[in-house]
Design a protein around this motif. Structure first.
Motif, short mmCIF file in Angstrom:
data_model
loop_
_atom_site.label_atom_id
_atom_site.label_comp_id
_atom_site.label_asym_id
_atom_site.label_seq_id
_atom_site.Cartn_x
_atom_site.Cartn_y
_atom_site.Cartn_z
N THR A 159 44.61 39.19 36.22
CA THR A 159 43.74 40.15 36.90
C THR A 159 43.78 41.50 36.21
O THR A 159 42.76 42.20 36.17
N ALA A 202 31.02 45.87 36.55
CA ALA A 202 31.18 45.83 38.00
C ALA A 202 31.61 44.45 38.47
O ALA A 202 32.46 44.31 39.35
N PHE A 203 31.04 43.41 37.87
CA PHE A 203 31.41 42.04 38.23
C PHE A 203 32.88 41.77 37.89
O PHE A 203 33.62 41.20 38.69
N ARG A 217 39.87 42.52 41.30
CA ARG A 217 40.46 43.46 42.26
C ARG A 217 41.68 42.85 42.93
O ARG A 217 41.83 41.63 43.01
N ARG A 259 43.86 41.73 45.95
CA ARG A 259 43.56 41.20 47.29
C ARG A 259 44.46 41.90 48.30
O ARG A 259 45.65 42.06 48.09
N LEU A 276 35.14 43.55 40.26
CA LEU A 276 35.14 42.88 41.56
C LEU A 276 35.98 41.61 41.54
O LEU A 276 36.75 41.35 42.46
N VAL A 277 35.88 40.86 40.46
CA VAL A 277 36.67 39.63 40.33
C VAL A 277 38.15 39.95 40.18
O VAL A 277 39.01 39.25 40.74
N ARG A 306 40.44 43.30 34.86
CA ARG A 306 40.10 44.68 35.24
C ARG A 306 39.98 45.57 34.02
O ARG A 306 39.11 46.45 33.96
#
Length: 108
Positions: free
Chosen positions: A3, A92-93, A99, A101, A96-97, A7
């Protein structure tokens, strides 16, 4: 770890979108008319060989399984979009993926 990498790619894509928007804004002010740089033109000026290789890849690998309609309407449309729009959407995608949790306790 994955992740964080996603990011980071998202942030680089957003930074590229801001750079593309500034370049297009500067060209617009200098020309006194709206000027946008399409993704295909920027890609061709950066590395024309890779654009040709990508077209060959789509023709041999993707269109062989999906159909011959992939390059003409779909990829050509994406190559005509402004570079800041494409990079901004991709960034942005990816953000969002990638991020974090937020886990909530379901106990009351």
């Amino acid at each position: 770890m994955f992740t964080l990498f996603v990011r980071l790619l998202g942030l680089f894509a957003l930074a590229g979108a801001v750079v593309g928007l500034v370049v297009d804004g500067t060209k617009t002010i200098a020309a006194s008319s709206l000027t946008v740089t399409p993704l295909g033109q920027a890609w061709f000026s950066f590395d024309p060989g890779s654009l040709t290789a990508f077209q060959g890849f789509v023709a041999s690998h993707v269109e062989a399984y999906v159909g011959p309609w992939v390059w003409s309407p779909v990829v050509e449309f994406l190559l005509t979009l402004p570079i800041w729009f494409v990079l901004g959407g991709l960034g942005a995608f990816l953000l969002l993926v990638g991020r974090r949790r937020r886990y909530r306790s379901i106990a009351a």
